[in-house]
Write an enzyme that holds these catalytic residues in place. Structure first.
Site, PDB file in Angstrom:
ATOM      1  N   GLU A 167       0.783  -1.235   0.000  1.00 26.46           N
ATOM      2  CA  GLU A 167       0.000   0.000   0.000  1.00 26.46           C
ATOM      3  C   GLU A 167       0.817   1.288   0.000  1.00 26.46           C
ATOM      4  O   GLU A 167       0.383   2.303  -0.551  1.00 26.46           O
ATOM      5  CB  GLU A 167      -0.961   0.015   1.208  1.00 26.46           C
ATOM      6  CG  GLU A 167      -2.142  -0.926   1.091  1.00 26.46           C
ATOM      7  CD  GLU A 167      -1.843  -2.362   1.517  1.00 26.46           C
ATOM      8  OE1 GLU A 167      -2.787  -3.167   1.563  1.00 26.46           O
ATOM      9  OE2 GLU A 167      -0.671  -2.676   1.806  1.00 26.46           O
ATOM     10  N   ASP A 198      -4.148  -1.634   5.482  1.00 32.95           N
ATOM     11  CA  ASP A 198      -5.401  -1.514   6.237  1.00 32.95           C
ATOM     12  C   ASP A 198      -5.990  -2.917   6.448  1.00 32.95           C
ATOM     13  O   ASP A 198      -5.270  -3.824   6.801  1.00 32.95           O
ATOM     14  CB  ASP A 198      -6.363  -0.560   5.519  1.00 32.95           C
ATOM     15  CG  ASP A 198      -6.726  -1.023   4.114  1.00 32.95           C
ATOM     16  OD1 ASP A 198      -5.949  -1.778   3.491  1.00 32.95           O
ATOM     17  OD2 ASP A 198      -7.811  -0.642   3.621  1.00 32.95           O
TER      18      ASP A 198
END
Length: 371
Positions: free
Chosen positions: A138, A146
């Site tokens: 990410e 997340d």
């Protein structure tokens, strides 16, 4: 494609086998897939005839993450809240899986990235193979790990979670087993036989499922270049209080290919993403899975709204859309990403409610321990 054909459902006595079925997209999770999985998992929990759920992927991936290209499209049309709805439902699914009252076996025979980790790592049984490739990439997309990653990465040995979180480093099946992201390892040629054996269990007792998996698991050798051999260096460097301290510590180490690759990965990532990711995993160490997901929802709302940094849209443009691999981060340097800017990500977005996680009841001890 109808949402039902994106998630194939198979009944075998008291077992339900769910197959993520978007092989051309490496089974990236669409909004429809997330909704369908949530619907099925909740229904199975209430159905006494269902004792065990097996989750796997069609083709060469288990799941390469969430389908963020659709979210970026929504942001471009001024609809960041549509993207927030996608993440809210995804986090609810992660929470249900983390607190599930029946055994879930995830067969990770291929690529497992981002959201793919979210629909597997929270479950109690995770089978890696020689084909498994795991990453949380990410920070190069202007996002942050997340799907509850601040919960499960922070619980890996030492500071290995920080290393995986910040660098987006790829792990194979042997690495996953060694660090605890996988619970078992099996050659892919034996998966069909294992599945057949699991379908004969006819019990929701996790100790029976565990006994079957324990009897056939293997203990593969870590490759010579495995990052897990570097745990002492990782602990020394990634225990730094700030991203700047982590990079400085790496630069003080005797240089070799692994050190230079690691430094390069950090310098390539979004400075905003690196800073919020480090704070997130540090907070996650002291929080339950629900608290982690709720905090991550606040963070992702700021990422989507683009009120502090627009790096998510820019990262997706550079890596997924134009594919020039040359993102123009803003802020460009770590020192320009001030503490007060980082702090903003952890506050509720104005006029946006906090994540409402579903009430859970009759939880087993393993699920209670995560709360």
């Amino acid at each position: 494609m109808a949402s039902h054909s994106q998630v194939l459902e198979e009944e075998k006595s008291s077992v339900r086998i769910l197959t993520l079925n978007r092989p051309k997209q490496l089974n990236a999770l669409s909004f429809q897939m997330i909704s369908r999985l949530l619907q099925l998992f909740l229904a199975y929990e209430e159905d006494p005839s269902v004792k065990l759920v097996i989750l796997k992927g069609q083709g060469r991936a288990f799941c390469a993450g969430g389908d963020v290209s659709a979210v970026v499209r929504d942001i471009g049309q001024g609809n960041w809240r549509l993207g927030a709805k996608f993440f809210a439902d995804e986090y609810m699914l992660n929470y249900v899986m983390a607190t599930y009252t029946k055994p879930q076996v995830s067969i990770l025979n291929g690529i497992v990235m981002g959201g793919g980790a979210g629909v597997s790592v929270h479950g109690p049984f995770r089978i890696a193979t020689e084909n498994t490739v795991f990453a949380m990439p990410e920070t190069v997309l202007g996002l942050f790990p997340d799907v509850g990653a601040s919960y499960f990465l922070s619980r890996l040995p030492g500071f290995f979670g920080e290393y995986v979180c910040l660098t987006g480093a790829r792990l194979d099946g042997a690495d996953m087993l060694a660090c605890g992201l996988a619970t078992h390892y099996l050659p892919s040629t034996r998966l069909t036989a294992l599945e057949a054996e699991l379908c004969r269990v006819d019990s929701s007792d996790p100790t029976l499922v565990s006994a079957i998996l324990d009897a056939c698991t293997q203990n593969p050798h870590l490759k010579q270049q495995s990052a897990y051999h570097r745990l002492d260096v990782i602990d020394r460097c990634f225990s730094g209080r700030t991203v700047e301290e982590i990079i400085a510590a790496l630069e003080r180490e005797a240089s070799d290919d692994w050190i230079s690759t690691t430094i390069r990965a950090l310098k390539k990532a979004s400075p905003a993403s690196l800073k919020i990711s480090l704070r997130s995993i540090r907070e996650g160490r002291l929080q339950g899975v629900g608290q982690c997901l709720s905090r991550e929802y606040r963070m992702v709302c700021h990422v989507l709204k683009g009120d502090i940094s627009k790096d998510f849209v820019e990262g997706c443009r550079a890596i997924l859309i134009d594919k020039d691999k040359n993102p123009k981060w803003e802020p460009w340097r770590l020192e320009e990403m001030k503490d007060r800017m980082v702090e903003q990500y952890f506050k509720r977005v104005e006029e946006e409610e906090d994540l409402k996680l579903p009430a859970r009841k009759n939880l087993p001890a393993l699920a209670m321990a995560k709360l």
